[in-house]
Design an enzyme around this catalytic site. Structure first.
Site, mmCIF file in Angstrom:
data_model
loop_
_atom_site.group_PDB
_atom_site.id
_atom_site.type_symbol
_atom_site.label_atom_id
_atom_site.label_comp_id
_atom_site.label_asym_id
_atom_site.label_seq_id
_atom_site.Cartn_x
_atom_site.Cartn_y
_atom_site.Cartn_z
ATOM 1 N N GLY A 212 -83.722 9.928 11.995
ATOM 2 C CA GLY A 212 -82.678 9.954 13.023
ATOM 3 C C GLY A 212 -81.528 8.988 12.824
ATOM 4 C CB CYS A 215 -79.221 11.871 15.364
ATOM 5 S SG CYS A 215 -79.993 13.232 14.473
HETATM 6 N N1 LIG Z 1 -82.137 1.569 4.475
HETATM 7 C C1 LIG Z 1 -80.943 1.526 5.085
HETATM 8 N N2 LIG Z 1 -80.384 0.328 5.388
HETATM 9 C C2 LIG Z 1 -79.199 0.255 6.023
HETATM 10 N N3 LIG Z 1 -78.506 1.345 6.393
HETATM 11 C C3 LIG Z 1 -79.005 2.565 6.107
HETATM 12 C C4 LIG Z 1 -80.252 2.731 5.444
HETATM 13 N N4 LIG Z 1 -80.506 4.075 5.312
HETATM 14 C C5 LIG Z 1 -79.459 4.707 5.875
HETATM 15 N N5 LIG Z 1 -78.540 3.817 6.340
HETATM 16 C C6 LIG Z 1 -77.307 4.100 7.044
HETATM 17 O O1 LIG Z 1 -77.666 5.003 8.080
HETATM 18 C C7 LIG Z 1 -76.597 5.884 8.374
HETATM 19 C C8 LIG Z 1 -77.074 7.311 8.229
HETATM 20 O O2 LIG Z 1 -77.079 7.608 6.870
HETATM 21 P P1 LIG Z 1 -78.002 8.681 6.148
HETATM 22 O O3 LIG Z 1 -77.372 8.924 4.813
HETATM 23 O O4 LIG Z 1 -79.419 8.211 6.191
HETATM 24 O O5 LIG Z 1 -77.802 9.915 7.137
HETATM 25 P P2 LIG Z 1 -78.674 11.194 7.364
HETATM 26 O O6 LIG Z 1 -79.370 11.591 6.103
HETATM 27 O O7 LIG Z 1 -77.783 12.190 7.994
HETATM 28 O O8 LIG Z 1 -79.738 10.724 8.426
HETATM 29 P P3 LIG Z 1 -80.989 11.528 9.048
HETATM 30 O O9 LIG Z 1 -82.172 10.731 8.596
HETATM 31 O O10 LIG Z 1 -80.805 11.439 10.517
HETATM 32 O O11 LIG Z 1 -80.958 12.941 8.541
HETATM 33 C C9 LIG Z 1 -75.463 5.481 7.408
HETATM 34 O O12 LIG Z 1 -74.621 4.556 8.036
HETATM 35 C C10 LIG Z 1 -76.233 4.837 6.252
HETATM 36 O O13 LIG Z 1 -75.426 3.982 5.484
HETATM 37 C C1 LIG Z 2 -83.408 18.245 16.207
HETATM 38 C C2 LIG Z 2 -83.013 17.471 14.999
HETATM 39 N N1 LIG Z 2 -81.701 17.263 14.773
HETATM 40 C C3 LIG Z 2 -81.311 16.560 13.676
HETATM 41 C C4 LIG Z 2 -82.244 16.067 12.789
HETATM 42 C C5 LIG Z 2 -81.764 15.304 11.554
HETATM 43 O O1 LIG Z 2 -82.401 14.161 11.331
HETATM 44 C C6 LIG Z 2 -83.604 16.302 13.078
HETATM 45 N N2 LIG Z 2 -84.590 15.844 12.259
HETATM 46 N N3 LIG Z 2 -83.951 17.007 14.181
#
Ligand SMILES: Nc1ncnc2c1ncn2[C@@H]1O[C@H](COP(=O)(O)OP(=O)(O)OP(=O)(O)O)[C@@H](O)[C@H]1O
Ligand SMILES: Cc1ncc(CO)c(N)n1
Length: 266
Positions: A212, A215
């Site tokens: 998350g 999100c």
């Molecule tokens: N280990 C970490 N330490 C610090 N910041 C992080 C880390 N992992 C992700 N982020 C930050 O978290 C935010 C979301 O990035 P990420 O690339 O993980 O998005 P996402 O893949 O869309 O997330 P989700 O897990 O909700 O699908 C960004 O600002 C990213 O730089």
């Molecule tokens: C419902 C929902 N929206 C977005 C994400 C992306 O992390 C998820 N895992 N589940």
């Protein structure tokens, strides 16, 4: 009180989707509203089922919200099929929604597809151009620009390509690359083909509980836009909130667990 609407899917385990958004908005001391696009049976390990909301019921939720409590900002997350995407795009235009943050959710942290194949085209043409900013992660940005992103230089080129094709600001999140967590904001400049680019970096937090993060970041950006802040400042503050929530080292569940959204609440 500022009002923020999330249009997204429900995550039964509470770490992503609507639940992450409402917690984030509440932690910003703002009033959260929701239009639910899908139910997911999900936990920290995986997504075990998805039921999409009928598009006319997505429309009904949006009509109820916009004709009563006008949101100061809107965050959009999981929008699984073309009909739901068209419905949302029409309603955003009808009600002249402002401060729209679109997280083009395609795959969950645990690896499940949350966007159907036939929805991609509609997302690209009908919804993403309405965003004040869109916030793809690396794999999503690769799909949007049709090229591989392996380095920060690739991120710079991809961001320009996406900004140019959608005429919208883009924040490419670098969480999926190694090294520091570096996100790149790209906006169109004043001259044709001129781009304003800014990096937002934080040291990588050693925490595998990242369910998350995307999100949470996009909702926090929406909150800051709702407060009247500029986009750059909104991204800076949102990233600070997100990094703090990761640093709390909450450890729930058997897989990639959720963040501590409440860490700033005394
Ligand atoms: N280990 C970490 N330490 C610090 N910041 C992080 C880390 N992992 C992700 N982020 C930050 O978290 C935010 C979301 O990035 P990420 O690339 O993980 O998005 P996402 O893949 O869309 O997330 P989700 O897990 O909700 O699908 C960004 O600002 C990213 O730089
Ligand atoms: C419902 C929902 N929206 C977005 C994400 C992306 O992390 C998820 N895992 N589940």
């Amino acid at each position: 009180m500022k009002k923020v609407l999330t249009i997204a899917g429900s995550d039964s385990s509470g770490g992503a989707g609507i639940q992450a958004d409402i917690k984030t908005i509440t932690a910003h001391k703002m009033y959260a509203m929701s239009a639910i696009t899908a139910l997911t049976a999900q936990n920290t390990i995986g997504v075990y089922g998805v039921v999409d909301t009928p598009p006319d019921f997505v429309a009904a939720q949006l009509d109820c919200i916009f004709t009563d409590i006008a949101p100061d900002a809107v965050k959009i997350g999981m929008v699984s099929n073309p009909e739901i995407i068209q419905t949302i795009a029409e309603k955003l235009r009808e009600y002249q929604a402002k401060n729209i943050v679109i997280d083009p959710v395609m795959i969950s942290t645990s690896g499940s597809r949350l966007l159907s194949d036939d929805a991609l085209e509609t997302l690209h043409t009908a919804l993403l151009p309405l965003g004040t900013v869109i916030t793809p992660n690396i794999p999503e940005a690769e799909v949007l620009c049709g090229r591989e992103i392996k380095t920060k230089k690739d991120m710079l080129q991809a961001a320009e390509a996406i900004t140019a094709s959608l005429d919208t600001a883009v924040l490419i999140k670098g969480g999926h690359l190694s090294g520091d967590a570096a996100d790149l904001l790209c906006q169109t400049g004043n001259a044709p083909a001129a781009f304003l680019k800014e990096w937002f970096e934080s040291p990588r937090v050693e925490n595998s509980n990242t369910h998350g993060t995307g999100c949470t970041l996009s909702s926090a950006i929406a909150c800051n836009l709702a407060a009247g802040r500029r986009l750059e400042e909104s991204v800076r503050r949102a990233k600070k909130y997100l990094t703090g929530a990761l640093k709390e080292q909450l450890d729930l569940g058997k897989g990639a667990g959720p963040l501590d959204h409440m860490y700033r609440i005394p």
